[in-house]
Motif scaffolding. Sequence first.
Motif, PDB file in Angstrom:
ATOM      1  N   TRP A 180      -2.865 -64.751 122.568  1.00 31.66           N
ATOM      2  CA  TRP A 180      -2.841 -64.153 123.966  1.00 31.66           C
ATOM      3  C   TRP A 180      -2.054 -62.924 124.017  1.00 31.66           C
ATOM      4  O   TRP A 180      -2.047 -62.251 124.921  1.00 31.66           O
ATOM      5  CB  TRP A 180      -2.020 -65.105 124.969  1.00 31.66           C
ATOM      6  N   ALA A 181      -1.486 -62.319 122.741  1.00 29.93           N
ATOM      7  CA  ALA A 181      -0.910 -60.982 122.872  1.00 29.93           C
ATOM      8  C   ALA A 181      -1.007 -60.498 121.614  1.00 29.93           C
ATOM      9  O   ALA A 181      -0.948 -61.099 120.172  1.00 29.93           O
ATOM     10  CB  ALA A 181       0.653 -61.166 123.087  1.00 29.93           C
ATOM     11  N   ILE A 182      -1.339 -59.135 121.613  1.00 34.36           N
ATOM     12  CA  ILE A 182      -1.693 -58.494 120.169  1.00 34.36           C
ATOM     13  C   ILE A 182      -0.753 -57.142 120.405  1.00 34.36           C
ATOM     14  O   ILE A 182      -0.651 -56.401 121.452  1.00 34.36           O
ATOM     15  CB  ILE A 182      -3.023 -57.642 120.045  1.00 34.36           C
ATOM     16  N   ALA A 183       0.196 -56.884 119.491  1.00 33.37           N
ATOM     17  CA  ALA A 183       1.057 -55.625 119.580  1.00 33.37           C
ATOM     18  C   ALA A 183       0.977 -55.102 118.251  1.00 33.37           C
ATOM     19  O   ALA A 183       1.233 -55.522 117.173  1.00 33.37           O
ATOM     20  CB  ALA A 183       2.537 -56.513 119.465  1.00 33.37           C
ATOM     21  N   LEU A 184       0.389 -53.682 118.426  1.00 35.59           N
ATOM     22  CA  LEU A 184       0.210 -52.719 117.485  1.00 35.59           C
ATOM     23  C   LEU A 184       0.871 -51.444 117.882  1.00 35.59           C
ATOM     24  O   LEU A 184       0.397 -50.947 118.774  1.00 35.59           O
ATOM     25  CB  LEU A 184      -1.467 -52.611 116.940  1.00 35.59           C
ATOM     26  N   SER A 185       1.676 -50.925 116.859  1.00 28.58           N
ATOM     27  CA  SER A 185       2.488 -49.759 117.025  1.00 28.58           C
ATOM     28  C   SER A 185       2.268 -48.965 115.967  1.00 28.58           C
ATOM     29  O   SER A 185       2.391 -49.321 114.508  1.00 28.58           O
ATOM     30  CB  SER A 185       3.862 -49.755 117.512  1.00 28.58           C
ATOM     31  N   ASP A 186       1.907 -47.670 115.954  1.00 28.55           N
ATOM     32  CA  ASP A 186       2.183 -46.684 114.905  1.00 28.55           C
ATOM     33  C   ASP A 186       1.066 -47.125 113.644  1.00 28.55           C
ATOM     34  O   ASP A 186       1.154 -47.193 112.555  1.00 28.55           O
ATOM     35  CB  ASP A 186       3.362 -46.822 114.307  1.00 28.55           C
ATOM     36  N   SER A 187      -0.084 -47.464 114.109  1.00 26.47           N
ATOM     37  CA  SER A 187      -1.196 -48.202 113.219  1.00 26.47           C
ATOM     38  C   SER A 187      -2.591 -47.411 113.527  1.00 26.47           C
ATOM     39  O   SER A 187      -2.755 -46.978 114.547  1.00 26.47           O
ATOM     40  CB  SER A 187      -1.443 -49.578 113.657  1.00 26.47           C
ATOM     41  N   ASP A 188      -3.265 -47.360 112.441  1.00 25.86           N
ATOM     42  CA  ASP A 188      -4.619 -46.885 112.642  1.00 25.86           C
ATOM     43  C   ASP A 188      -5.456 -47.813 112.903  1.00 25.86           C
ATOM     44  O   ASP A 188      -5.787 -48.967 112.278  1.00 25.86           O
ATOM     45  CB  ASP A 188      -5.018 -46.330 111.007  1.00 25.86           C
ATOM     46  N   ILE A 189      -6.239 -47.757 114.118  1.00 28.64           N
ATOM     47  CA  ILE A 189      -7.289 -48.522 114.416  1.00 28.64           C
ATOM     48  C   ILE A 189      -8.575 -47.814 114.639  1.00 28.64           C
ATOM     49  O   ILE A 189      -8.624 -46.715 114.516  1.00 28.64           O
ATOM     50  CB  ILE A 189      -6.787 -49.427 115.738  1.00 28.64           C
ATOM     51  N   SER A 190      -9.636 -48.707 115.079  1.00 26.47           N
ATOM     52  CA  SER A 190     -10.804 -47.971 115.396  1.00 26.47           C
ATOM     53  C   SER A 190     -11.526 -48.511 116.476  1.00 26.47           C
ATOM     54  O   SER A 190     -11.129 -49.683 117.024  1.00 26.47           O
ATOM     55  CB  SER A 190     -11.775 -48.107 114.050  1.00 26.47           C
ATOM     56  N   ASP A 191     -12.460 -47.853 117.030  1.00 20.71           N
ATOM     57  CA  ASP A 191     -13.441 -48.532 117.976  1.00 20.71           C
ATOM     58  C   ASP A 191     -13.929 -49.697 117.473  1.00 20.71           C
ATOM     59  O   ASP A 191     -14.041 -50.910 118.387  1.00 20.71           O
ATOM     60  CB  ASP A 191     -14.240 -47.377 118.519  1.00 20.71           C
ATOM     61  N   GLU A 192     -14.464 -49.668 116.500  1.00 18.76           N
ATOM     62  CA  GLU A 192     -15.067 -51.024 115.890  1.00 18.76           C
ATOM     63  C   GLU A 192     -13.992 -52.556 115.877  1.00 18.76           C
ATOM     64  O   GLU A 192     -14.468 -53.353 116.198  1.00 18.76           O
ATOM     65  CB  GLU A 192     -15.416 -50.781 114.366  1.00 18.76           C
ATOM     66  N   PHE A 193     -12.706 -52.081 115.747  1.00 19.45           N
ATOM     67  CA  PHE A 193     -11.673 -53.108 115.627  1.00 19.45           C
ATOM     68  C   PHE A 193     -11.461 -53.523 117.187  1.00 19.45           C
ATOM     69  O   PHE A 193     -11.593 -54.721 117.366  1.00 19.45           O
ATOM     70  CB  PHE A 193     -10.412 -52.732 115.345  1.00 19.45           C
ATOM     71  N   LEU A 194     -11.672 -52.574 118.121  1.00 23.33           N
ATOM     72  CA  LEU A 194     -11.296 -53.094 119.432  1.00 23.33           C
ATOM     73  C   LEU A 194     -12.666 -53.717 119.913  1.00 23.33           C
ATOM     74  O   LEU A 194     -12.620 -54.675 120.835  1.00 23.33           O
ATOM     75  CB  LEU A 194     -11.134 -51.694 120.457  1.00 23.33           C
ATOM     76  N   TYR A 195     -13.787 -53.234 119.552  1.00 25.69           N
ATOM     77  CA  TYR A 195     -15.181 -54.017 119.964  1.00 25.69           C
ATOM     78  C   TYR A 195     -15.067 -55.681 119.432  1.00 25.69           C
ATOM     79  O   TYR A 195     -15.447 -56.499 119.946  1.00 25.69           O
ATOM     80  CB  TYR A 195     -16.627 -53.495 119.244  1.00 25.69           C
ATOM     81  N   ALA A 196     -14.524 -55.438 118.082  1.00 24.73           N
ATOM     82  CA  ALA A 196     -14.174 -56.903 117.664  1.00 24.73           C
ATOM     83  C   ALA A 196     -13.419 -58.069 118.356  1.00 24.73           C
ATOM     84  O   ALA A 196     -13.692 -58.880 118.569  1.00 24.73           O
ATOM     85  CB  ALA A 196     -14.226 -56.976 116.099  1.00 24.73           C
ATOM     86  N   VAL A 197     -12.325 -57.298 118.736  1.00 21.94           N
ATOM     87  CA  VAL A 197     -11.282 -58.035 119.550  1.00 21.94           C
ATOM     88  C   VAL A 197     -12.118 -58.433 120.993  1.00 21.94           C
ATOM     89  O   VAL A 197     -11.835 -59.644 121.312  1.00 21.94           O
ATOM     90  CB  VAL A 197     -10.230 -57.314 120.016  1.00 21.94           C
ATOM     91  N   ALA A 198     -12.949 -57.772 121.465  1.00 24.66           N
ATOM     92  CA  ALA A 198     -13.467 -58.035 122.787  1.00 24.66           C
ATOM     93  C   ALA A 198     -14.530 -58.996 122.568  1.00 24.66           C
ATOM     94  O   ALA A 198     -14.549 -59.869 123.458  1.00 24.66           O
ATOM     95  CB  ALA A 198     -14.424 -56.601 123.378  1.00 24.66           C
ATOM     96  N   GLU A 199     -15.217 -59.034 121.491  1.00 23.93           N
ATOM     97  CA  GLU A 199     -16.394 -60.071 121.242  1.00 23.93           C
ATOM     98  C   GLU A 199     -15.695 -61.388 121.056  1.00 23.93           C
ATOM     99  O   GLU A 199     -16.236 -62.282 121.137  1.00 23.93           O
ATOM    100  CB  GLU A 199     -17.046 -59.517 120.031  1.00 23.93           C
ATOM    101  N   ALA A 200     -14.361 -61.343 120.470  1.00 20.08           N
ATOM    102  CA  ALA A 200     -13.564 -62.704 120.039  1.00 20.08           C
ATOM    103  C   ALA A 200     -13.220 -63.495 121.169  1.00 20.08           C
ATOM    104  O   ALA A 200     -13.268 -64.561 121.311  1.00 20.08           O
ATOM    105  CB  ALA A 200     -12.411 -62.466 119.282  1.00 20.08           C
ATOM    106  N   ARG A 201     -13.102 -62.755 122.488  1.00 21.29           N
ATOM    107  CA  ARG A 201     -12.695 -63.342 123.714  1.00 21.29           C
ATOM    108  C   ARG A 201     -11.644 -64.322 123.643  1.00 21.29           C
ATOM    109  O   ARG A 201     -11.550 -65.514 123.749  1.00 21.29           O
ATOM    110  CB  ARG A 201     -13.928 -64.313 124.178  1.00 21.29           C
ATOM    111  N   PHE A 202     -10.265 -63.619 123.043  1.00 21.17           N
ATOM    112  CA  PHE A 202      -9.144 -64.489 123.226  1.00 21.17           C
ATOM    113  C   PHE A 202      -8.688 -64.699 124.319  1.00 21.17           C
ATOM    114  O   PHE A 202      -9.341 -64.152 125.456  1.00 21.17           O
ATOM    115  CB  PHE A 202      -8.097 -63.588 122.235  1.00 21.17           C
TER     116      PHE A 202
END
Length: 512
Positions: free
Chosen positions: A199-221
Amino acid sequence: MAEKAVDLPEECWELIIKLLDHPSHFNSLSQVCKQFLSITNRLLLSLKLSDPTVQALLPRLLQRFRRIKQIELTGFQGDMNSILHQIAQSGLNLESLNVSKQPTLPVVGLRALGSKMMDLKSLNCSKMRCFGDSDLNVIAESFPCLEELDISYHADDSTIGSKPISDLGIFSLSLKLKSLRKINLSAFKVPFLSSKALWAIALSDSDISDEFLYAVAEARFPLKKLTLSRCANYSFSGISVLLNEYQSLEYLNLEAAYFLRDEDIAELSRFLHSIYHINLSHCYGLTCITFYTLIKNCLILDELEMVATSIGEENIETDFKASHGIKSLNLANSSLGNNFITSVASICPKLELLNLSKCKGITEEGIVEVLKRCSEIRQLEVNHIQGMTNSFLHLEFELPKLKVLSLMFSGIDDDALAMIGKRCCRLLKLDLAGCLSLTSKGVKEVVENCKELKEINLKWCNKFSADIVPWIVFSRPSLKKIVPPSRSVLTERQRNLFLRHGCVVYDGGAFE
């Protein structure tokens, strides 16, 4: 010590004592009578250990405070495995443990603790010099019921054999911890997670990508909280898709998302129906338009941070007259002026926390107008504003709800400080660091009038008499913390004397 207090049922006394705003009050209450001692022992729920010498006393402490749910061992310099073994043998039922800032994970101690307290819900193992997949395996095996885990900011120190955490290690962890709801992976290259309870994801000072955000969206946590503070390499497209999927999100931190513009926030706000906290600090492309957009579209927004943005650089005409229930605003920006903060005060009259530090365009008239319109303010920060010199001289009304006031480097003088003592007599914490015009006269007046004052910071204030610290300690028994003027030289004997009176005098550091 008396045997018993006024003849009330113990349950009533417990409810009354719970109303105290901080457990630090328990110490004095426990000395009143044996009944209060028993009650306060039961009500202490957390314990912080930093001094290795306390290890010999730990068994007695754990026997005395039987309802402790949280233990913090951040940076503990003693034998971590030994102290965790002692905790394991105590019979307590811990819910939260912090073992951060250690060279390595105390594997032996955690295994011992896990054999006795498998129901631990929260574990903080952040900022370790050596941490790898094998440590993740120990955590998963020892505490299968974990719901929250912090493994952020590891150093990966190769000099002591560190092997970085791998994507496979994180994936394996999330499969084993079926109840995992919150994980902090800040400063990691982010893998995909499989826990359906997250229910919570905390990412600071990290390299992420749009692809990662798409995957999180598809996971439907069942996601409620998202932190992407100072993250890089994602865009509006990625965050838009994610927020569209998670319209029940309650907490959002997009600090330093440099690509964001006012029109982007207007689009994203359509998905933020359930949001109560937003942090858009250091998003330099955002202006007053974003502020008004969020106030209009996010009806249950309670806390907003827009530090170091372009808010206030333009005077935007608005007929926005709706009263919003927002409670906390952090608007520390050099471009803010009186017109904008007066508008804010009209729109948000229920403010309880307000930070206007470094707002060079604000004058005393603006501050007084805000305080007049926002009578619920409990905490006010107006640091680094030289125009504050005489602001409180013009207060013609009392502020009985103001508990915390920070005026660091504000240029305030003795007369204004004396008025603060008269108008803000319920203050608990006062920060005057760097107020170079102050003398003993002003400080004495505020200390005499603020009878509940618990903390005062006088660092870098150098116009005080040599006896100011002893005078403060013995004149105001409620004080628990003092940061003395930089030129004050106190002996160890003096510090111990003040400590016996219940007041810690620091070496010149800032408040925690």
